[in-house]
Design a protein around this motif. Structure first.
Motif, PDB file in Angstrom:
ATOM      1  N   SER A 158       1.826  -4.854   8.800  1.00 25.91           N
ATOM      2  CA  SER A 158       2.251  -3.545   8.306  1.00 25.91           C
ATOM      3  C   SER A 158       3.026  -2.818   9.398  1.00 25.91           C
ATOM      4  O   SER A 158       2.794  -2.999  10.589  1.00 25.91           O
ATOM      5  CB  SER A 158       1.055  -2.726   7.852  1.00 25.91           C
ATOM      6  OG  SER A 158       0.179  -2.533   8.934  1.00 25.91           O
ATOM      7  N   ILE A 159       3.994  -2.032   8.948  1.00 25.21           N
ATOM      8  CA  ILE A 159       4.807  -1.249   9.878  1.00 25.21           C
ATOM      9  C   ILE A 159       4.429   0.197   9.638  1.00 25.21           C
ATOM     10  O   ILE A 159       4.686   0.732   8.564  1.00 25.21           O
ATOM     11  CB  ILE A 159       6.304  -1.415   9.592  1.00 25.21           C
ATOM     12  CG1 ILE A 159       6.643  -2.875   9.360  1.00 25.21           C
ATOM     13  CG2 ILE A 159       7.139  -0.862  10.714  1.00 25.21           C
ATOM     14  CD1 ILE A 159       8.024  -3.047   8.801  1.00 25.21           C
ATOM     15  N   SER A 160       3.798   0.813  10.613  1.00 28.21           N
ATOM     16  CA  SER A 160       3.341   2.186  10.399  1.00 28.21           C
ATOM     17  C   SER A 160       4.522   3.149  10.348  1.00 28.21           C
ATOM     18  O   SER A 160       5.550   2.936  10.981  1.00 28.21           O
ATOM     19  CB  SER A 160       2.394   2.610  11.514  1.00 28.21           C
ATOM     20  OG  SER A 160       3.031   2.431  12.750  1.00 28.21           O
ATOM     21  N   VAL A 198       3.463  -0.006   1.124  1.00 28.73           N
ATOM     22  CA  VAL A 198       3.402   0.247   2.577  1.00 28.73           C
ATOM     23  C   VAL A 198       4.521  -0.556   3.213  1.00 28.73           C
ATOM     24  O   VAL A 198       4.949  -1.575   2.663  1.00 28.73           O
ATOM     25  CB  VAL A 198       2.057  -0.202   3.201  1.00 28.73           C
ATOM     26  CG1 VAL A 198       0.935   0.746   2.835  1.00 28.73           C
ATOM     27  CG2 VAL A 198       1.717  -1.629   2.786  1.00 28.73           C
ATOM     28  N   GLY A 199       5.000  -0.106   4.352  1.00 29.09           N
ATOM     29  CA  GLY A 199       6.050  -0.845   5.040  1.00 29.09           C
ATOM     30  C   GLY A 199       5.462  -2.135   5.605  1.00 29.09           C
ATOM     31  O   GLY A 199       4.430  -2.107   6.264  1.00 29.09           O
ATOM     32  N   ILE A 200       6.099  -3.256   5.311  1.00 29.17           N
ATOM     33  CA  ILE A 200       5.605  -4.529   5.835  1.00 29.17           C
ATOM     34  C   ILE A 200       6.772  -5.348   6.365  1.00 29.17           C
ATOM     35  O   ILE A 200       7.919  -5.135   5.987  1.00 29.17           O
ATOM     36  CB  ILE A 200       4.887  -5.367   4.748  1.00 29.17           C
ATOM     37  CG1 ILE A 200       5.760  -5.500   3.499  1.00 29.17           C
ATOM     38  CG2 ILE A 200       3.524  -4.777   4.421  1.00 29.17           C
ATOM     39  CD1 ILE A 200       5.240  -6.523   2.510  1.00 29.17           C
ATOM     40  N   ALA A 201       6.453  -6.280   7.263  1.00 29.10           N
ATOM     41  CA  ALA A 201       7.470  -7.204   7.759  1.00 29.10           C
ATOM     42  C   ALA A 201       6.850  -8.600   7.807  1.00 29.10           C
ATOM     43  O   ALA A 201       5.678  -8.753   8.156  1.00 29.10           O
ATOM     44  CB  ALA A 201       7.930  -6.783   9.150  1.00 29.10           C
ATOM     45  N   THR A 202       7.645  -9.603   7.436  1.00 24.03           N
ATOM     46  CA  THR A 202       7.163 -10.979   7.506  1.00 24.03           C
ATOM     47  C   THR A 202       6.980 -11.375   8.966  1.00 24.03           C
ATOM     48  O   THR A 202       7.853 -11.138   9.795  1.00 24.03           O
ATOM     49  CB  THR A 202       8.185 -11.954   6.863  1.00 24.03           C
ATOM     50  OG1 THR A 202       8.760 -11.343   5.719  1.00 24.03           O
ATOM     51  CG2 THR A 202       7.524 -13.251   6.465  1.00 24.03           C
TER      52      THR A 202
END
Lengths: 148, 133
Positions: free
Chosen positions: A140-142, A81-85
């Motif tokens: 998470s980055i939708s 899944v797209g994630i960002a710190t």
């Protein structure tokens, strides 16, 4: 053995670590479990913190921990899944040994719909004698489907 | 040691960090967006951003100690990084501010920004111990 399409960090590392910043640092896959991943940062002369010492700088160790965090999240989640710190904290216990590679072990201990919580450590041979410990939160980055 | 740019670590140089200038007595560091600092496509890697923040914090502390004629071995204790927005395909800058400079420890806050100085993409707080004056 493994379910079809289940995220496998040993496979994903083959291409994820050969791209961008991870590739520039030469990060390598080391090991993984259900909710944890280990990556290795090999020693390299141009990654040291002081020109006259042969000790890896702290910067690449942060990157190593950050990258192992992402892989542990996808491993625990079973899929990419797209994630960002959002927030990352690193405590440094001691410098790594001269010319030593550093291994990061990061576990994703909690996953919610919108956030992932990870903690881990870095060592240079003995996991009981850590170089650094860390904790971080990712969001998470939708709509993001491409990989890191 | 007198030329601040020689103080950049081999690691910092390897990911393209340079000293851009100085502002209010604090070094402003920068790097360009290249493959070496890219994370997910078209975005900065959080680790590279952290490296720039940390390097800017050390550059400031070393400069400040040098001005005061102090020589120490610097021991990093910790860094906490807040990622505020995704770093894009453009130049990233970072500059620190010393919150506390004591005899044995320093606390430094650092900001990184791209287009808009007033909208940092990441901030960091660093604690550093200073040994052996």
């Amino acid at each position: 053995m493994s379910e079809p399409h289940k995220f496998d960090p040993s496979q994903a590392a083959q291409f994820m670590l050969r791209h961008g910043h991870s590739s520039a640092l030469g990060l390598e896959y080391h090991d993984h479990g259900d909710d944890w991943v280990e990556l290795e940062l090999p020693w390299r002369e141009d990654l040291v913190g002081e020109a006259d010492q042969e000790i890896l700088a702290s910067g690449p160790i942060i990157s190593l921990l950050d990258m192992a965090s992402g892989l542990s999240i996808w491993t625990a989640n079973g899929k990419f899944v797209g994630i960002a710190t959002m927030d990352l904290r690193v405590d440094y216990q001691r410098p790594a040994r001269a010319r030593s590679a550093v291994i990061a072990h990061v576990e994703c201990y909690r996953l919610t719909k919108s956030a992932a919580f990870v903690r881990g450590y870095a060592h240079d041979g003995d996991p009981e004698d850590t170089v650094a410990t860390m904790s971080a939160v990712f969001m998470s980055i939708s709509g993001e489907t491409r990989n890191v | 040691m007198s030329d601040a740019s020689t103080d950049l670590t081999p690691y910092a140089k390897s990911i393209g960090i340079r000293i851009e200038g100085e502002e209010d007595g604090a070094p402003v560091l920068a790097f360009e967006f290249t493959g070496d600092v890219e994370g997910r496509p078209e975005h900065l890697h959080g680790g590279a951003t952290s490296g720039l923040l940390e390097t800017a914090g050390y550059a400031l502390l070393r400069k400040e100690l040098q001005q005061r004629g102090r020589t120490h071995r610097l021991k990093p204790i910790n860094i906490t990084v807040q990622f505020l927005s995704a770093g894009k395909r453009r130049t990233t800058y970072a500059k620190g501010r010393i919150t506390k400079l004591g005899r044995r420890n320093a606390n430094i806050s650092v900001e990184a920004w791209q287009d808009d100085r007033d909208r940092p993409i990441a901030t960091a707080i660093m604690n550093i111990l200073m040994a052996g004056e």
